[in-house]
Each structure stands twice: as structure tokens, then as C-alpha cells.
Design a protein around this motif. Structure first.
Motif, PDB file in Angstrom:
ATOM      1  N   LYS B  54       0.822  -1.204   0.000  1.00  0.00           N
ATOM      2  CA  LYS B  54       0.000   0.000   0.000  1.00  0.00           C
ATOM      3  C   LYS B  54       0.862   1.262   0.000  1.00  0.00           C
ATOM      4  O   LYS B  54       0.559   2.255  -0.653  1.00  0.00           O
ATOM      5  N   TYR B  55       1.940   1.204   0.778  1.00  0.00           N
ATOM      6  CA  TYR B  55       2.845   2.339   0.843  1.00  0.00           C
ATOM      7  C   TYR B  55       3.395   2.674  -0.546  1.00  0.00           C
ATOM      8  O   TYR B  55       3.384   3.819  -0.982  1.00  0.00           O
ATOM      9  N   LEU B  56       3.847   1.631  -1.232  1.00  0.00           N
ATOM     10  CA  LEU B  56       4.423   1.863  -2.554  1.00  0.00           C
ATOM     11  C   LEU B  56       3.364   2.367  -3.539  1.00  0.00           C
ATOM     12  O   LEU B  56       3.610   3.289  -4.317  1.00  0.00           O
ATOM     13  N   GLU B  57       2.184   1.781  -3.473  1.00  0.00           N
ATOM     14  CA  GLU B  57       1.115   2.201  -4.384  1.00  0.00           C
ATOM     15  C   GLU B  57       0.726   3.656  -4.122  1.00  0.00           C
ATOM     16  O   GLU B  57       0.562   4.455  -5.037  1.00  0.00           O
ATOM     17  N   LEU B  58       0.591   3.972  -2.839  1.00  0.00           N
ATOM     18  CA  LEU B  58       0.200   5.338  -2.492  1.00  0.00           C
ATOM     19  C   LEU B  58       1.288   6.337  -2.901  1.00  0.00           C
ATOM     20  O   LEU B  58       0.986   7.424  -3.406  1.00  0.00           O
ATOM     21  N   SER B  59       2.547   5.948  -2.714  1.00  0.00           N
ATOM     22  CA  SER B  59       3.646   6.835  -3.129  1.00  0.00           C
ATOM     23  C   SER B  59       3.527   7.158  -4.605  1.00  0.00           C
ATOM     24  O   SER B  59       3.696   8.307  -5.022  1.00  0.00           O
ATOM     25  N   GLU B  60       3.219   6.122  -5.361  1.00  0.00           N
ATOM     26  CA  GLU B  60       3.079   6.296  -6.804  1.00  0.00           C
ATOM     27  C   GLU B  60       1.915   7.243  -7.122  1.00  0.00           C
ATOM     28  O   GLU B  60       2.030   8.167  -7.935  1.00  0.00           O
ATOM     29  N   LEU B  61       0.793   7.029  -6.427  1.00  0.00           N
ATOM     30  CA  LEU B  61      -0.390   7.859  -6.680  1.00  0.00           C
ATOM     31  C   LEU B  61      -0.164   9.324  -6.305  1.00  0.00           C
ATOM     32  O   LEU B  61      -0.699  10.231  -6.934  1.00  0.00           O
ATOM     33  N   LEU B  62       0.602   9.518  -5.248  1.00  0.00           N
ATOM     34  CA  LEU B  62       0.782  10.889  -4.759  1.00  0.00           C
ATOM     35  C   LEU B  62       1.944  11.621  -5.419  1.00  0.00           C
ATOM     36  O   LEU B  62       2.124  12.818  -5.212  1.00  0.00           O
ATOM     37  N   ALA B  63       2.749  10.898  -6.198  1.00  0.00           N
ATOM     38  CA  ALA B  63       3.936  11.530  -6.790  1.00  0.00           C
ATOM     39  C   ALA B  63       3.520  12.704  -7.663  1.00  0.00           C
ATOM     40  O   ALA B  63       2.514  12.658  -8.369  1.00  0.00           O
ATOM     41  N   SER B  64       4.299  13.780  -7.601  1.00  0.00           N
ATOM     42  CA  SER B  64       3.978  14.945  -8.417  1.00  0.00           C
ATOM     43  C   SER B  64       4.142  14.607  -9.894  1.00  0.00           C
ATOM     44  O   SER B  64       4.893  13.699 -10.254  1.00  0.00           O
ATOM     45  N   GLU B  65       3.412  15.307 -10.726  1.00  0.00           N
ATOM     46  CA  GLU B  65       3.500  15.078 -12.173  1.00  0.00           C
ATOM     47  C   GLU B  65       4.909  15.367 -12.670  1.00  0.00           C
ATOM     48  O   GLU B  65       5.466  14.648 -13.490  1.00  0.00           O
ATOM     49  N   ILE B  66       5.468  16.467 -12.213  1.00  0.00           N
ATOM     50  CA  ILE B  66       6.837  16.808 -12.585  1.00  0.00           C
ATOM     51  C   ILE B  66       7.757  16.272 -11.495  1.00  0.00           C
ATOM     52  O   ILE B  66       7.533  16.510 -10.309  1.00  0.00           O
ATOM     53  N   ARG B  67       8.765  15.547 -11.898  1.00  0.00           N
ATOM     54  CA  ARG B  67       9.643  14.944 -10.909  1.00  0.00           C
ATOM     55  C   ARG B  67      10.264  16.009 -10.010  1.00  0.00           C
ATOM     56  O   ARG B  67      10.543  17.112 -10.431  1.00  0.00           O
ATOM     57  N   GLU B  68      10.451  15.631  -8.757  1.00  0.00           N
ATOM     58  CA  GLU B  68      11.115  16.529  -7.822  1.00  0.00           C
ATOM     59  C   GLU B  68      12.555  16.063  -7.655  1.00  0.00           C
ATOM     60  O   GLU B  68      12.808  14.908  -7.327  1.00  0.00           O
ATOM     61  N   VAL B  69      13.493  16.949  -7.922  1.00  0.00           N
ATOM     62  CA  VAL B  69      14.910  16.615  -7.837  1.00  0.00           C
ATOM     63  C   VAL B  69      15.501  17.373  -6.651  1.00  0.00           C
ATOM     64  O   VAL B  69      15.211  18.550  -6.451  1.00  0.00           O
ATOM     65  N   ILE B  70      16.311  16.682  -5.862  1.00  0.00           N
ATOM     66  CA  ILE B  70      16.907  17.334  -4.699  1.00  0.00           C
ATOM     67  C   ILE B  70      18.407  17.476  -4.913  1.00  0.00           C
ATOM     68  O   ILE B  70      19.080  16.552  -5.340  1.00  0.00           O
ATOM     69  N   ALA B  71      18.911  18.677  -4.644  1.00  0.00           N
ATOM     70  CA  ALA B  71      20.351  18.913  -4.751  1.00  0.00           C
ATOM     71  C   ALA B  71      20.827  19.515  -3.443  1.00  0.00           C
ATOM     72  O   ALA B  71      20.056  20.134  -2.714  1.00  0.00           O
ATOM     73  N   GLY B  72      22.117  19.313  -3.169  1.00  0.00           N
ATOM     74  CA  GLY B  72      22.668  19.836  -1.932  1.00  0.00           C
ATOM     75  C   GLY B  72      22.340  18.915  -0.772  1.00  0.00           C
ATOM     76  O   GLY B  72      21.625  17.918  -0.920  1.00  0.00           O
ATOM     77  N   VAL B  73      22.884  19.270   0.388  1.00  0.00           N
ATOM     78  CA  VAL B  73      22.652  18.436   1.575  1.00  0.00           C
ATOM     79  C   VAL B  73      22.317  19.339   2.758  1.00  0.00           C
ATOM     80  O   VAL B  73      22.618  20.535   2.746  1.00  0.00           O
ATOM     81  N   GLY B  74      21.674  18.724   3.762  1.00  0.00           N
ATOM     82  CA  GLY B  74      21.403  19.444   5.017  1.00  0.00           C
ATOM     83  C   GLY B  74      20.423  20.583   4.844  1.00  0.00           C
ATOM     84  O   GLY B  74      19.554  20.553   3.976  1.00  0.00           O
ATOM     85  N   GLU B  75      20.600  21.596   5.667  1.00  0.00           N
ATOM     86  CA  GLU B  75      19.666  22.718   5.746  1.00  0.00           C
ATOM     87  C   GLU B  75      19.485  23.472   4.438  1.00  0.00           C
ATOM     88  O   GLU B  75      18.419  24.002   4.159  1.00  0.00           O
ATOM     89  N   THR B  76      20.547  23.548   3.645  1.00  0.00           N
ATOM     90  CA  THR B  76      20.471  24.372   2.443  1.00  0.00           C
ATOM     91  C   THR B  76      20.083  23.569   1.202  1.00  0.00           C
ATOM     92  O   THR B  76      20.071  24.107   0.105  1.00  0.00           O
ATOM     93  N   ALA B  77      19.763  22.284   1.372  1.00  0.00           N
ATOM     94  CA  ALA B  77      19.369  21.475   0.216  1.00  0.00           C
ATOM     95  C   ALA B  77      18.160  22.113  -0.466  1.00  0.00           C
ATOM     96  O   ALA B  77      17.342  22.768   0.178  1.00  0.00           O
ATOM     97  N   VAL B  78      18.077  21.946  -1.774  1.00  0.00           N
ATOM     98  CA  VAL B  78      16.960  22.545  -2.520  1.00  0.00           C
ATOM     99  C   VAL B  78      16.143  21.466  -3.220  1.00  0.00           C
ATOM    100  O   VAL B  78      16.677  20.434  -3.637  1.00  0.00           O
ATOM    101  N   LYS B  79      14.847  21.729  -3.314  1.00  0.00           N
ATOM    102  CA  LYS B  79      13.947  20.854  -4.062  1.00  0.00           C
ATOM    103  C   LYS B  79      13.596  21.559  -5.359  1.00  0.00           C
ATOM    104  O   LYS B  79      13.249  22.734  -5.355  1.00  0.00           O
ATOM    105  N   ILE B  80      13.687  20.841  -6.454  1.00  0.00           N
ATOM    106  CA  ILE B  80      13.504  21.461  -7.766  1.00  0.00           C
ATOM    107  C   ILE B  80      12.410  20.711  -8.516  1.00  0.00           C
ATOM    108  O   ILE B  80      12.454  19.477  -8.593  1.00  0.00           O
ATOM    109  N   GLY B  81      11.463  21.440  -9.065  1.00  0.00           N
ATOM    110  CA  GLY B  81      10.395  20.796  -9.855  1.00  0.00           C
ATOM    111  C   GLY B  81       9.155  20.563  -8.998  1.00  0.00           C
ATOM    112  O   GLY B  81       8.658  21.463  -8.349  1.00  0.00           O
ATOM    113  N   GLY B  82       8.652  19.324  -9.011  1.00  0.00           N
ATOM    114  CA  GLY B  82       7.583  18.927  -8.101  1.00  0.00           C
ATOM    115  C   GLY B  82       6.215  19.498  -8.391  1.00  0.00           C
ATOM    116  O   GLY B  82       5.342  19.459  -7.532  1.00  0.00           O
TER     117      GLY B  82
END
Ligand code: SF4
Lengths: 436, 468
Positions: B54-82
Motif C-alpha cells: 500500500k505504501y508503494l502504491e500510495l507513493s506512486e499515486l501521490l507523486a507529483s506530475e513533474i519529478r522533484e529533484v533534490i540537490a545539496g545536503v542538510g539545511e540548504t538542500a533545494v527541491k527542484i520541480g515537483g
């Protein structure tokens, strides 16, 4: 220089492979393999080793090259040994074609509205300007935009306080609206002129409507572009002022600014009908109010569709532009899918951008902020970005003030419209070529 | 997102209402998954093995249409897209455009460090928080791996912001990665020439990678499909940002096409974040102010229309201020209320001698005034009039801010001037000066006219307060 290897050393390894893919590797006679050491040669050999489906052959070749002293490890910073786990699967790109459809929900055209009348239509303007007519969101590829964006520059009937960066352009003409109008057309390339009769405000000079209308005549004589006539914003006085102004400008197809729900819009609509003008239908960031007012103008006041432009209110960048932008975009989308109470050209009081403190204040009032730098450069860009954002939301006509901002806004909107041609540039090496 | 009602989501949850997620019920949690204020992983029970499917199925259903890409680490990491929608009013845009500013490996160390510091330290207060910029793009203008490596090293020593390594030469990128791979930088860029080497670097170092194909969407898609095949998912698309003329018009159309394909048509193989490079303004404009202005213009166009990240050069305040503000304009959640509750608020610790200042309940106006006052350590009462969420100037013009409304605000709050103040005075915003007479007549209070901009209250107080 080239490295030579015994063909026998590799022939076994190559026998199942697609040898043609080995660009840069040539067979010399029948016993030696020559590896071209030019960059291209290295790249294709290396590329080959990176991309082979089985990868085995590449690995062997790479090791072979290494064994004859070839610095393969440095080519792309690859680790010397454990290549196997990350061996890629592709030897060449999977060719694909991109395609996307057009929007078939946009079936309704935005109303075209013409401002100004030439002598053939009973006016005295040198030319007319037509706004609207879109069949898609602005600059979209779904349907060409029939009319470009236009800019009208503000002129006031009395000297007023304005940001320093703006004022410095108008100090010599502030006492004379006619000269002021000439200046914005001749020097600053205004498509239209807006004459704001603000001195009629009872809290300012309370200039009588009859007298104010003389300023309108003056401006009509000074320039031959279409004009917009604005009141002072006083809801009691504006209908009177605009009525009188409409009368002296009879037949010129001016834009009367504005009819709104909190004043006697019927009188303004009646003046537009009687003297042949266009009504600016102004509401405050509320799509339903806009529908209501447009409906009243059409049904109750009998204003023709080609005599309505809407102003859904412009809030400055940082001061509600998010509402103004989405409100306009919603109005335009509703119009395109068939809401005939909303499919009108739109106008923006872009000058409102100058109300943002970032546009005019010497420095930030908040001590925590980074330095705001010189304000003379902040103001115009504030006006540009405010206008540009609304252009992308569907706005057609911009009421502006700063000549530099007008210039840049025209350049970007006309570029997106498609009428600005320049030499092509090559971006393929921009990373190294940008010199700044 | 493939689901749109809480009930659909609820089916996949454990349905025990255990409350571990911080919500009272699974249904409440489901609705927050939909508006993306919670994430599935906030529900500890579902991570349990027995719910795996169920977890995997729900993850798939809830995934944003545009992929979300994460760059950087820690506090300053950025999310791109989504993103999930084409227009912000349909929901909201997620993951604000990531703003990166460049340095180059041929700059002097002093210049490089100075720029990186300015980029990292820039801040602008706005509605209760600071607007900042996000990344440093290191450009190799030398094409020399060792020079690039040294520059990247210097940048990592100077800032914790994430990096974009920019070069079309894989050797140069590899050299940069040697000193910052642990910071999860973005590689810029893979092209049809270097794709094999760059894909290898991205795989090896698990870094996001930009695919660059100026003006050619077929080629861009070819690269995206191929990278996906190789096993690279953290992809960002750069269709090229041409700075002027018909090429710019085409660039704009390309952004629209990519996003429409990703969101409206669900073309998964192209549904990645899109990157713009307004910095190319500097290739065609000699004069630095013109170049900076045009760069901000390009940045604005692509912030409004679908740019998920971008690289700029100018770090002048007249570039950074409009750029962070247009981003906040577009990415502010339109679902958050426009209004604050009307009432009389205390700012600081007001006494009987403190001023009583009037403003409207438009959230932006209220927060602006409030921060101007508190930032300058002024103690006062701030009376917030119900103007239907319209600002001062517009509500005076539109009739939502009136003397009667002002009186009502004090009456409803039970604010008695005799008891609370020693001066029986209110301060009207400068923009509402025309209401002075009315307010005096309606309330019987003394009325003073404040400055037209609340940023000037501090200076105004020096000469106008206490009232004589
Ligand atoms: S933690 Fe999970 S199971 Fe518990 S209430 Fe929240 S959603 Fe339901």
C-alpha cells in the motif's frame, strides 16, 4: 602520436562486437591496431567503452589501452579498477521525437476593441490601436496573437508628487499637460496618452468639470495618438468630470477611466455611448465583481461589446501582485473557454508599482535587510517586472510612467509577440563564453 | 498526482487513527497528503513491512506530475520541480524556482570569495520571513580541470549553499566532483556530445544532472529517455535560454511545451524540472546595467512560466530584489488567506502613551506594517480594520475603509481610548488622509495623519509623537 597494438591481442575480444562503432580506431594492414590520439579519437574510443551494451569489450579495450601506457584513468576521472558495477548499458542514444498538442478548450476569442478614431471615422487621431482578439494565452503557440501589447504613459493635469526617478523625466513639462503629452509620445514612444484629471478631486484643487475638460482638448490637440481620460478617483465627482470630458472629445473613441461598482457607472456608460467612447470597467481583484460590472455595462447600460476594456486592478510586485496576476490569468482563461462576460481586453495600472517602497525608498526601513543599493535602478525594474508578469497573465494595455521601464517592457512583450528579429546566437558553449 | 479526494487516499492508510502522525485521524492525514502539507513518511505505521504494498502504491499515486529533484545536503538542500498544475490558482506551485548565481574559475580568489559571500548572505525581509537565494553556479571559463577544482574547493570552503558545476568538458566536471561530490552538486551539463562521460559521472556520484540541448526538443527528449534507461532519474532539462529575438520567443514556447507535455499530457519521459539560464543576457548586452536588467526580465519570464531553476550573473540589489520577489509572487500559496482577523493588536508592550495606528486586514498590508513597527522597536496598538482583505489605497478608493468601519473595529474589540490611552488619538495611514474629517466626527477622537508608507513610521514618530 599513436599507440600501436598487436591486432591479435584484441581480435578475440572484438569478434562479437560491432566493430563499426569503433570510430577513431583503424586497422593498419592486418596486424596492428592504431589508436588515434587526437581528442576526437580518444573520445570516441572512450565513448565506445562507456556505452557498449555488454560493456565487456570496452572494459577489455580500456584495460588494454592502460596496459600500453594510455592514461585512460584521467580521461574522465574514472576509478582505475572497479568499473564493472556502474557499467552503463547504452552504446548510443535512444532517438526520440518530442511532440505536444494544442489546447482545444480555448474556443472563444477575446473581444477586439479599438481605441482612437481617424478622420474617416469622425475623429482626429493619426491612427487607431486595436487591443485584444487573442485565441490563446499570450504568446502561446496554440494560436497567433493578433494584436501586440500597447503602452499608455500617464500625464497629469497638475504637478504631483512622484518618485524621484520618474520625476526627473518630467520636471520641464509638469505645468503643461499638452507639452507633457507631446514629450511622452515624441521622446518616450508612448502608444497612447492617459490624461489624469486629478486636480478635480475636491480634496485637491476641486477643478470644475468644465475647466478640466479644457485640458482634455489641449491634449487632443497636442498629440494625435488615441487617448485615455482618467478622473481623480473621487466616486462622486468622477461621473461629472468624465461626462464633460467625453463631450469635448466626442468621436475620438477615447478610453474613459473608469466605471466601477462604487460610483454611478451608468452615467459613465451613457457618456461613452452618447459621445462614442470606450469604457474601462474597473473592479478590485475580484473576478465575480468583474463579471457583474461587465454584465451591468452590457445589459443594463447597453454598452456594446467592442466598447469595453477591463481593469481587474494591478497590485505592485511584493504588494499583492500574486493576486493581481492570478486574477487576470483566471479572467483570461475563463474568457477563452467561453465566458462572454469576461472575454475582454485587459488594462493594467502598472504605475502602481511605484507605490512599492522597494521602487522609491532610499534604503530599507528594516535594519536586518541586505543593502538595497541605489534606488534609481530599483524603481524602473519594479515597474517592468510588475507589468511583465501581468503581460504573461493576459494583460493587453499598460498604463506606465518611467520611460526606461516603458522601453524594456515594450522590448520583451514585442519579442514574445514575435515582432523583434535579431541575429541568431549560438549557445552551445555559453558556459565559457559568457564574459561578465 | 493521480488522486484528488481524501477518501481515495484513506483507502491506502492503516485506518487506525493512532495519531502518531500528529493528525487526529487517518482521514485528516489523508487530506494533508493531498495538499502536500504532510508526506507519507509522517505516518510511522505505514512504513511497517505489512503495509509495504500500500505504501508503494500510495507513493506512486501521490507523486507529483513533474519529478522533484533534490540537490545539496542538510539545511540548504533545494527541491527542484515537483509541480502538479499549469496555473497557480488551480492548487499552488510547489518548490519555488531555485535561484543560482555564478562565479567562474578565472576570477581572482578575492572576487570569487566576495561574490560567494554576497550570494550566501543576501536576505530581504518579507511577510514574516527572509527571502534568500539558493545556489552558487561555478562556471569553468578556463576549461582547465585543476583551475576548476581549485575554484570549486574555494566555494565549498566559503558557503554551505549547494553548487552547480558548469562545464561541457567531462574532465573538468570530474575534477570539480573530486572536491564536492559529498555536497550533492548538480552537474551542468550533459549534451549529445559528452553524454556518455557525464552520465557515468552522475551515476558514480549520484548527483542530479542537467541535460542541455539548445533549441532542440527532440534531442532533449532523446537525452532524457536515454538517461532514464541508464538508470539516472534526477534529471533537469535545459532547452536553452536564448536571450533575444525570435530565438527567445521559441525558448518561451519550448518551456510551455515541455510543461504542458509533462502535466497536461502526462508524458512521463519528459516530466522533469526545467532550467533557464537568464545569464545569457550577458552574451548580447555590453552595458552592465542593460545586461542586468534584461537578465532580470528573462528571470521573471521564466519564473512565471515554468522555470524550476535558473542561473544568473548580476548580484546587484536591483537584480536580486525583484528576482526574489517575483519568485515569492508566483510561488506564494494562493490557498493561504488574504486576510487577517480584524481587531486591535498589541505590537511590543504598548502603554497608555503608545500610539494607536490604523491599517487594513489585507494580510500583506498588515504584515508589512507590523514588521516595520516591530523592527524599529516601536510599542503600539495596531488596529486592523475589516476591508475585505483590500489594501489601504484601494480600500479608500473602493469604499471598504471608512470612518464607520474604523469605529466598528474599536467597538468590537472593546477598545476604550479613555482607559487604554492618555492621548485619545488615532493615526490614519497617509493614504487614507481624506478620511480624517469623517473619522473625527464619527469617533470623536483626535486624528493624526501618518506617513504614506509604514516604512517611515519611525521617522514620523520622531517629529510627530507624542502629540502636542
Ligand atoms: S499515523 Fe498513520 S495510521 Fe496513525 S493516524 Fe496518522 S495516518 Fe493514521
Amino acid at each position: 602520436m599513436a599507440k600501436k597494438m598487436k591486432i591479435n591481442d584484441v581480435i578475440e575480444l572484438l569478434k562479437d562486437a560491432d566493430v563499426e562503432a569503433l570510430e577513431g580506431v583503424t586497422f593498419e594492414g592486418d596486424i596492428e591496431l592504431e589508436i588515434d590520439e587526437t581528442a576526437a579519437g580518444i573520445d570516441s574510443l572512450f565513448a565506445y567503452t562507456m556505452g557498449q551494451e555488454t560493456a565487456k569489450i570496452g572494459l577489455y579495450l580500456l584495460n588494454l589501452a592502460r596496459s600500453v601506457g594510455y592514461p585512460v584513468d584521467q580521461i574522465a576521472g574514472m576509478p582505475a579498477q572497479p568499473l564493472a558495477p556502474s557499467v552503463p548499458k547504452l552504446s548510443k542514444l535512444i532517438e526520440s521525437k518530442f511532440s505536444v498538442g494544442t489546447n482545444d478548450e480555448w474556443k472563444t476569442q477575446i473581444q477586439e476593441v479599438t481605441l482612437g478614431a481617424t478622420s474617416s471615422d469622425g475623429g482626429t487621431r493619426g491612427h487607431t490601436i486595436t487591443l485584444g482578439g487573442e485565441k490563446a494565452l499570450p504568446y502561446y503557440f496554440d494560436a497567433p496573437m493578433p494584436n501586440r501589447n500597447y503602452v499608455t504613459i500617464d500625464v497629469f493635469d497638475m504637478p504631483i508628487g512622484m518618485a524621484k526617478a520618474v520625476k526627473s523625466n518630467y520636471e520641464d513639462v509638469m505645468e503643461d499637460p499638452g507639452e507633457w503629452a507631446k514629450k511622452v509620445v515624441k521622446e518616450f514612444n508612448a502608444d497612447l496618452v492617459t490624461i489624469h484629471l486629478i486636480s478635480t478631486d475636491p480634496l485637491l484643487n476641486d477643478t470644475p468639470a468644465v475647466e478640466a475638460s479644457k485640458t482634455v482638448e489641449e491634449v487632443l490637440q497636442a498629440v494625435d495618438v488615441p487617448i485615455v481620460i482618467g478622473g481623480s478617483g473621487n466616486p462622486e465627482k468622477d461621473p461629472l468630470v468624465l461626462e464633460r470630458a467625453a463631450e469635448v472629445a466626442e468621436g475620438e473613441r477615447c478610453l474613459l477611466a473608469s466605471a466601477s461598482l462604487n460610483l454611478d457607472y451608468e452615467r459613465i456608460a451613457a457618456a461613452a455611448n452618447k459621445y462614442g467612447h470606450v469604457v474601462l470597467s474597473w473592479t478590485q481583484l475580484e473576478i465575480n465583481a468583474q463579471k457583474e460590472l461587465n454584465r451591468k455595462l452590457m445589459k443594463q447600460c447597453g454598452v456594446d461589446r467592442d466598447r469595453i476594456i477591463v481593469d481587474p486592478t494591478t497590485a505592485a510586485l511584493g504588494y499583492g501582485l500574486d493576486y493581481a496576476y492570478s486574477n487576470m490569468e483566471r479572467i483570461r482563461l475563463a474568457g477563452l473557454i467561453g465566458d462572454e462576460e469576461l472575454n475582454f481586453p485587459m488594462s493594467s495600472g502598472t504605475t502602481n508599482a511605484w507605490g512599492a517602497r522597494e521602487a522609491w525608498m532610499v534604503s530599507s526601513p528594516l535594519k536586518e535587510d541586505s543593502d538595497w543599493g541605489p534606488r534609481e535602478y530599483r524603481g524602473p525594474i519594479w515597474e517592468i517586472v510588475t507589468g511583465l508578469t501581468l503581460a504573461l497573465g493576459g494583460n493587453d494595455l499598460f498604463m506606465m510612467m518611467h520611460p526606461g521601464a516603458v522601453k524594456v517592457l515594450k522590448e520583451i512583450t514585442q519579442t514574445l509577440f514575435g515582432s523583434i528579429k535579431t541575429d541568431e546566437i549560438d549557445l552551445s558553449n555559453w558556459v565559457a563564453e559568457v564574459v561578465a | 498526482m493521480k488522486v484528488n479526494s481524501p477518501l481515495q487516499v484513506y483507502k491506502y492508510l492503516p485506518q487506525t487513527n493512532c495519531g502518531e502522525c500528529g493528525e487526529a485521524t487517518c482521514m485528516a492525514f489523508a487530506s494533508h497528503l493531498l495538499d502536500r502539507s504532510n508526506k507519507i513518511e509522517d505516518c510511522p505505521p505505514i512504513l511497517d513491512g505489512k503495509y509495504k504494498k500500500k505504501y508503494l502504491e500510495l507513493s506512486e499515486l501521490l507523486a507529483s506530475e513533474i519529478r522533484e529533484v533534490i540537490a545539496g545536503v542538510g539545511e540548504t538542500a533545494v527541491k527542484i520541480g515537483g509541480d502538479d498544475v499549469l496555473y497557480r490558482h488551480q492548487l499552488t506551485f510547489f518548490d519555488p524556482t531555485v535561484l543560482a548565481y555564478d562565479v567562474s574559475d578565472t576570477m581572482s580568489e578575492e572576487e570569487l570569495v566576495g561574490r560567494v559571500k554576497k550570494i550566501s548572505e543576501f536576505k530581504k525581509f518579507y511577510v514574516g520571513a527572509f527571502l534568500k537565494v539558493d545556489m552558487v553556479a561555478v562556471r569553468s571559463t578556463s576549461n582547465d580541470p585543476s583551475k576548476f577544482k581549485a575554484a570549486v574547493k574555494k566555494v565549498t570552503e566559503t558557503t554551505t549553499l549547494p553548487l552547480i558545476l558548469c562545464s561541457f568538458n567531462p574532465e573538468v566536471l570530474a575534477a570539480g566532483l573530486e572536491v564536492c561530490a559529498d555536497r550533492k552538486p548538480i552537474l551542468y551539463a550533459a549534451t549529445k556530445e559528452n553524454w556518455q562521460q557525464v552520465s557515468e559521472l552522475a551515476l558514480e556520484h549520484k548527483t542530479p544532472v542537467v541535460l542541455f540541448s539548445p533549441g532542440d526538443l527532440d534531442e532533449l527528449k532523446t537525452l532524457a529517455v536515454s538517461f532514464k534507461e541508464i538508470g539516472i532519474n534526477d534529471i533537469i532539462l535545459d532547452p536553452g535560454t536564448y536571450p533575444r529575438g525570435e530565438q527567445l520567443k521559441t525558448t518561451f514556447e519550448n518551456f510551455l511545451k515541455l510543461r504542458r507535455a509533462g502535466i497536461k499530457e502526462g508524458q512521463k519521459d519528459i516530466a522533469y524540472p526545467i532550467m533557464a539560464t537568464p545569464i545569457t543576457s550577458w552574451m548580447v548586452n555590453e552595458d552592465p546595467i542593460t545586461a542586468s536588467y534584461w537578465e532580470t526580465v528573462l528571470a521573471s519570464v521564466f519564473t512565471v512560466k515554468y522555470g524550476d531553476m535558473m542561473i544568473m550573473h548580476s548580484i546587484e540589489p536591483y537584480a536580486l530584489l525583484p528576482e526574489v520577489h517575483i519568485r515569492s509572487t508566483i510561488f506564494t500559496d494562493p490557498r493561504t488567506p488574504v486576510r487577517v482577523d480584524p481587531g486591535v493588536y498589541e505590537v511590543g508592550s504598548p502603554t497608555k502613551d503608545s500610539p494607536v495606528i490604523i491599517t487594513t486586514n489585507f494580510a500583506l498590508t498588515y504584515y508589512t506594517v507590523e514588521s516595520d513597527i516591530s523592527s524599529n522597536d516601536i510599542n503600539c496598538y495596531l488596529a486592523t480594520v475589516d476591508t475585505d482583505g483590500i489594501g489601504v489605497q484601494a480600500s479608500v478608493a473602493g469604499g471598504q475603509l471608512t470612518a464607520a468601519k474604523i469605529k466598528e473595529t474599536f467597538d468590537n474589540a472593546g477598545f476604550d481610548f479613555k482607559e487604554k490611552t492618555s492621548h485619545n488619538t488615532v493615526i490614519l495611514p497617509g493614504m487614507a488622509a481624506r478620511l480624517q474629517g469623517d473619522v473625527e466626527d464619527t469617533t470623536g477622537l483626535n486624528v493624526k495623519i501618518g506617513p504614506p508608507d509604514s516604512g517611515r513610521i519611525f521617522g514620523w514618530m520622531e517629529t510627530n509623537w507624542p502629540p502636542k
